[in-house]
Design an enzyme around this catalytic site. Structure first.
Site, PDB file in Angstrom:
ATOM      1  N   SER A   1       0.808  -1.220   0.000  1.00  0.00           N
ATOM      2  CA  SER A   1       0.000   0.000   0.000  1.00  0.00           C
ATOM      3  C   SER A   1       0.845   1.275   0.000  1.00  0.00           C
ATOM      4  CB  SER A   1      -0.960  -0.011   1.192  1.00  0.00           C
ATOM      5  OG  SER A   1      -1.895  -1.044   1.020  1.00  0.00           O
TER       6      SER A   1
ATOM      7  N   LYS B   1      -9.455  -5.912  10.397  1.00  0.00           N
ATOM      8  CA  LYS B   1     -10.576  -5.439   9.576  1.00  0.00           C
ATOM      9  C   LYS B   1     -11.929  -5.503  10.294  1.00  0.00           C
ATOM     10  CE  LYS B   1      -8.753  -6.293   4.955  1.00  0.00           C
ATOM     11  NZ  LYS B   1      -9.033  -6.837   3.621  1.00  0.00           N
TER      12      LYS B   1
ATOM     13  N   ILE C   1      -6.921 -14.351  -5.363  1.00  0.00           N
ATOM     14  CA  ILE C   1      -6.616 -13.095  -4.671  1.00  0.00           C
ATOM     15  C   ILE C   1      -5.198 -13.096  -4.100  1.00  0.00           C
ATOM     16  CG2 ILE C   1      -9.051 -12.687  -4.133  1.00  0.00           C
ATOM     17  CD1 ILE C   1      -8.207 -13.080  -1.135  1.00  0.00           C
TER      18      ILE C   1
ATOM     19  N   GLY D   1     -12.870 -13.293   5.496  1.00  0.00           N
ATOM     20  CA  GLY D   1     -13.288 -11.920   5.233  1.00  0.00           C
ATOM     21  C   GLY D   1     -13.238 -11.559   3.756  1.00  0.00           C
TER      22      GLY D   1
ATOM     23  N   ASP E   1     -12.841  -3.442  -0.693  1.00  0.00           N
ATOM     24  CA  ASP E   1     -12.404  -4.732  -1.265  1.00  0.00           C
ATOM     25  C   ASP E   1     -13.393  -5.238  -2.315  1.00  0.00           C
ATOM     26  OD1 ASP E   1     -10.031  -5.010   0.168  1.00  0.00           O
ATOM     27  OD2 ASP E   1     -11.026  -5.951   1.871  1.00  0.00           O
TER      28      ASP E   1
ATOM     29  N   GLU F   1     -22.888   1.306   4.740  1.00  0.00           N
ATOM     30  CA  GLU F   1     -23.725   0.109   4.686  1.00  0.00           C
ATOM     31  C   GLU F   1     -22.984  -1.132   4.173  1.00  0.00           C
ATOM     32  OE1 GLU F   1     -27.278   0.687   2.412  1.00  0.00           O
ATOM     33  OE2 GLU F   1     -27.818  -1.434   2.614  1.00  0.00           O
TER      34      GLU F   1
ATOM     35  N   ASN G   1     -16.111 -24.091   1.131  1.00  0.00           N
ATOM     36  CA  ASN G   1     -15.037 -23.902   2.109  1.00  0.00           C
ATOM     37  C   ASN G   1     -14.664 -25.223   2.772  1.00  0.00           C
ATOM     38  OD1 ASN G   1     -13.252 -22.119   3.515  1.00  0.00           O
ATOM     39  ND2 ASN G   1     -14.488 -22.442   5.345  1.00  0.00           N
ATOM     40  N   ARG G   2     -13.390 -25.331   3.120  1.00  0.00           N
ATOM     41  CA  ARG G   2     -12.876 -26.515   3.828  1.00  0.00           C
ATOM     42  C   ARG G   2     -13.747 -26.800   5.065  1.00  0.00           C
ATOM     43  NH1 ARG G   2      -6.815 -25.742   5.671  1.00  0.00           N
ATOM     44  NH2 ARG G   2      -7.804 -24.067   6.865  1.00  0.00           N
TER      45      ARG G   2
ATOM     46  N   TYR H   1      -1.368 -12.749  -4.344  1.00  0.00           N
ATOM     47  CA  TYR H   1      -0.493 -12.113  -5.339  1.00  0.00           C
ATOM     48  C   TYR H   1       0.981 -12.399  -5.071  1.00  0.00           C
ATOM     49  CZ  TYR H   1      -0.727  -8.540  -1.697  1.00  0.00           C
ATOM     50  OH  TYR H   1      -0.720  -7.895  -0.489  1.00  0.00           O
TER      51      TYR H   1
ATOM     52  N   LYS I   1     -18.730 -22.599   7.928  1.00  0.00           N
ATOM     53  CA  LYS I   1     -18.459 -21.166   7.720  1.00  0.00           C
ATOM     54  C   LYS I   1     -19.078 -20.686   6.407  1.00  0.00           C
ATOM     55  CE  LYS I   1     -13.860 -20.643   9.177  1.00  0.00           C
ATOM     56  NZ  LYS I   1     -12.664 -19.914   9.063  1.00  0.00           N
TER      57      LYS I   1
HETATM   58  P1  ATR Z   1      -9.209 -13.667   4.591  1.00  0.00           P
HETATM   59  O1  ATR Z   1      -9.641 -12.619   5.566  1.00  0.00           O
HETATM   60  O2  ATR Z   1      -8.098 -13.225   3.671  1.00  0.00           O
HETATM   61  O3  ATR Z   1     -10.348 -14.231   3.815  1.00  0.00           O
HETATM   62  P2  ATR Z   1      -9.217 -15.795   6.521  1.00  0.00           P
HETATM   63  O4  ATR Z   1     -10.346 -15.137   7.210  1.00  0.00           O
HETATM   64  O5  ATR Z   1      -8.079 -16.300   7.338  1.00  0.00           O
HETATM   65  O6  ATR Z   1      -8.551 -14.828   5.459  1.00  0.00           O
HETATM   66  O7  ATR Z   1      -9.820 -16.971   5.631  1.00  0.00           O
HETATM   67  C1  ATR Z   1      -9.030 -17.887   5.001  1.00  0.00           C
HETATM   68  C2  ATR Z   1      -9.900 -18.923   4.289  1.00  0.00           C
HETATM   69  O8  ATR Z   1      -9.009 -19.776   3.582  1.00  0.00           O
HETATM   70  C3  ATR Z   1     -10.715 -19.803   5.197  1.00  0.00           C
HETATM   71  O9  ATR Z   1     -11.958 -20.034   4.578  1.00  0.00           O
HETATM   72  C4  ATR Z   1      -9.902 -21.105   5.268  1.00  0.00           C
HETATM   73  O10 ATR Z   1     -10.653 -22.270   5.428  1.00  0.00           O
HETATM   74  P3  ATR Z   1     -11.189 -22.734   6.894  1.00  0.00           P
HETATM   75  O11 ATR Z   1     -12.408 -21.902   7.162  1.00  0.00           O
HETATM   76  O12 ATR Z   1     -11.505 -24.182   6.725  1.00  0.00           O
HETATM   77  O13 ATR Z   1     -10.057 -22.479   7.851  1.00  0.00           O
HETATM   78  C5  ATR Z   1      -9.304 -21.139   3.891  1.00  0.00           C
HETATM   79  N1  ATR Z   1      -8.055 -21.912   3.782  1.00  0.00           N
HETATM   80  C6  ATR Z   1      -6.832 -21.561   4.238  1.00  0.00           C
HETATM   81  N2  ATR Z   1      -5.922 -22.495   3.917  1.00  0.00           N
HETATM   82  C7  ATR Z   1      -6.577 -23.473   3.226  1.00  0.00           C
HETATM   83  C8  ATR Z   1      -6.199 -24.700   2.601  1.00  0.00           C
HETATM   84  N3  ATR Z   1      -4.953 -25.136   2.639  1.00  0.00           N
HETATM   85  N4  ATR Z   1      -7.163 -25.417   1.980  1.00  0.00           N
HETATM   86  C9  ATR Z   1      -8.434 -24.999   1.955  1.00  0.00           C
HETATM   87  N5  ATR Z   1      -8.857 -23.843   2.508  1.00  0.00           N
HETATM   88  C10 ATR Z   1      -7.945 -23.090   3.144  1.00  0.00           C
END
Ligand code: ATR
Length: 276
Positions: free
Chosen positions: A16, A65, A220, A128, A101, A77, A148-149, A222, A153
Site C-alpha cells: 500500500s 478489519k 486473490i 473476510g 475490497d 452500509e 469452504n474446507r 499475489y 463457515k
Molecule cells: P481472509 O480474511 O483473507 O479471507 P481468513 O479469514 O483467514 O482470510 O480466511 C481464510 C480462508 O481460507 C478460510 O476459509 C480457510 O478455510 P477454513 O475456514 O476451513 O479455515 C481457507 N483456507 C486456508 N488455507 C486453506 C487450505 N490449505 N485449503 C483450503 N482452505 C484453506
C-alpha cells in the site's frame, strides 16, 4: 502535510505505501503514506492518536478489519453488511469506516468478463475476503456458490447473504461443485509458495476437466502472482485474473475516499508492478 497509512500486523511488507505515495506524488498532493504496525494491545491507544494527531486516513488489513469497527463513529452500509472495514476516513476527528475490497474485486472481474449480471460465480474460502467478494458479486446480480474446507463457515455466509439480498447464494460441498462462469480462490493455500496444499482437498480444484468449465479464474493471492490455480487455469484456456488487480482497484477506491480525486490508476499500477 497530511498523513495516511496502513494499520496491520505484520505490516512491513505491505504494498500500500508504494501505491499511495506514487499517487500522491503524481497528483502533487502534499501527503505521505506510512506503515502503522500495531499489536492488539496497542490498538485502542493508536486509534486515539489517529483522532488527535491527526492521521487523515487508514488502510486496514489483517488482523484488524473486523475489530476496527468497534472504534469508529460511522460505518457505511456495505462495510456493515460485509462485516469488515478496510478503509478509515478521519473527518474532523470523526472516524468513518468503508470497505473497498468488494469494489476492487468487482472491477477486476468486470475488466476480464464484462457485466457480472447473471454470471455463476464459485468462491472458494469463507473468510473476510470471501465475504467481500460474495457481496460484490451479489450486488452486481451474479449467482454465487461458496465452497469452504470448513463447510459451516460457508453455510453461515450463504444463509446470511441469501437473506440480506433475497438472492442466490448457496454453500456447496466438493462433490456439488459443478460448472460456472467464474472461479475465485480466496484461501491462503498457496500463499508465499507454500507447497502443503498439494496433499489437501484444494488440490482437486486444479484438474483440467474441472477448470475447463470456467470462462475466468481469479486468485486473490499475489505472492506468487501466477499461483498453481492460475497456472492450471491458463493451461486449459481460461481467462486469468491475478491477485494484484483486486489490490490495485481497492487502493484506487481508497484514494478517492481520502482525496475526493480520481486515482491515477496507471501510476499506481506501475508502482505496484515494480514492487511485486
Ligand atoms: P481472509 O480474511 O483473507 O479471507 P481468513 O479469514 O483467514 O482470510 O480466511 C481464510 C480462508 O481460507 C478460510 O476459509 C480457510 O478455510 P477454513 O475456514 O476451513 O479455515 C481457507 N483456507 C486456508 N488455507 C486453506 C487450505 N490449505 N485449503 C483450503 N482452505 C484453506
Amino acid at each position: 502535510m497530511k498523513q495516511y497509512g496502513i494499520l496491520a500486523y505484520p505490516a512491513k511488507h505491505s504494498l500500500s505505501p508504494v501505491m499511495h505515495n506514487a499517487a500522491f506524488k503524481a497528483l502533487g498532493i502534499d501527503a505521505q503514506y506510512g506503515v502503522f504496525e500495531k499489536q492488539e494491545h496497542e490498538l485502542a491507544g493508536f486509534i486515539d492518536e489517529v483522532r488527535e494527531e491527526p492521521v487523515s486516513g487508514l488502510s486496514v488489513s489483517l488482523p484488524y478489519k473486523e475489530e476496527i469497527m468497534e472504534y469508529l463513529d460511522e460505518i457505511e452500509e456495505a462495510a456493515q453488511k460485509i462485516g469488515a472495514v478496510n478503509t478509515v476516513v478521519n473527518k474532523g476527528s470523526l472516524l468513518y469506516g468503508f470497505n473497498t475490497d468488494w469494489i476492487g474485486s468487482n472491477r477486476a472481474l468486470t475488466e476480464a468478463v464484462g457485466s457480472l449480471e447473471g454470471k455463476v460465480v464459485m468462491i472458494i474460502g469463507a473468510g473476510g475476503s470471501a465475504r467481500a467478494i460474495a457481496y460484490g458479486c451479489l450486488q452486481a446480480g451474479a449467482h454465487v456458490f461458496i465452497k469452504n474446507r470448513t463447510k459451516e463457515k460457508a453455510d453461515m455466509i450463504a444463509i446470511e447473504f441469501a437473506e440480506l439480498f433475497k438472492s442466490h447464494i448457496h454453500s456447496v460441498t466438493l462433490g456439488e461443485m459443478g460448472t460456472g462462469d467464474i472461479l475465485i480462490n480466496t484461501t491462503s493455500a498457496w500463499l508465499n509458495g507454500n507447497e502443503d496444499w498439494q496433499d489437501e482437498e484444494i488440490a482437486s480444484y486444479l484438474k483440467a476437466e474441472y477448470l475447463a468449465n470456467y470462462e475466468a479464474v481469479m486468485d486473490i493471492v499475489y505472492n506468487p502472482l501466477m499461483t498453481p490455480l492460475l497456472e492450471a487455469a491458463s493451461e486449459v484456456g481460461c481467462k486469468i485474473i491475478t491477485g494484484d488487480k483486486m489490490l490495485l482497484y481497492q487502493a484506487c477506491e481508497q484514494f478517492k475516499l481520502w482525496t475526493g480525486k480520481c486515482a491515477p490508476v496507471e501510476v499506481i499500477r506501475e508502482a505496484l508492478e515494480m514492487n511485486l
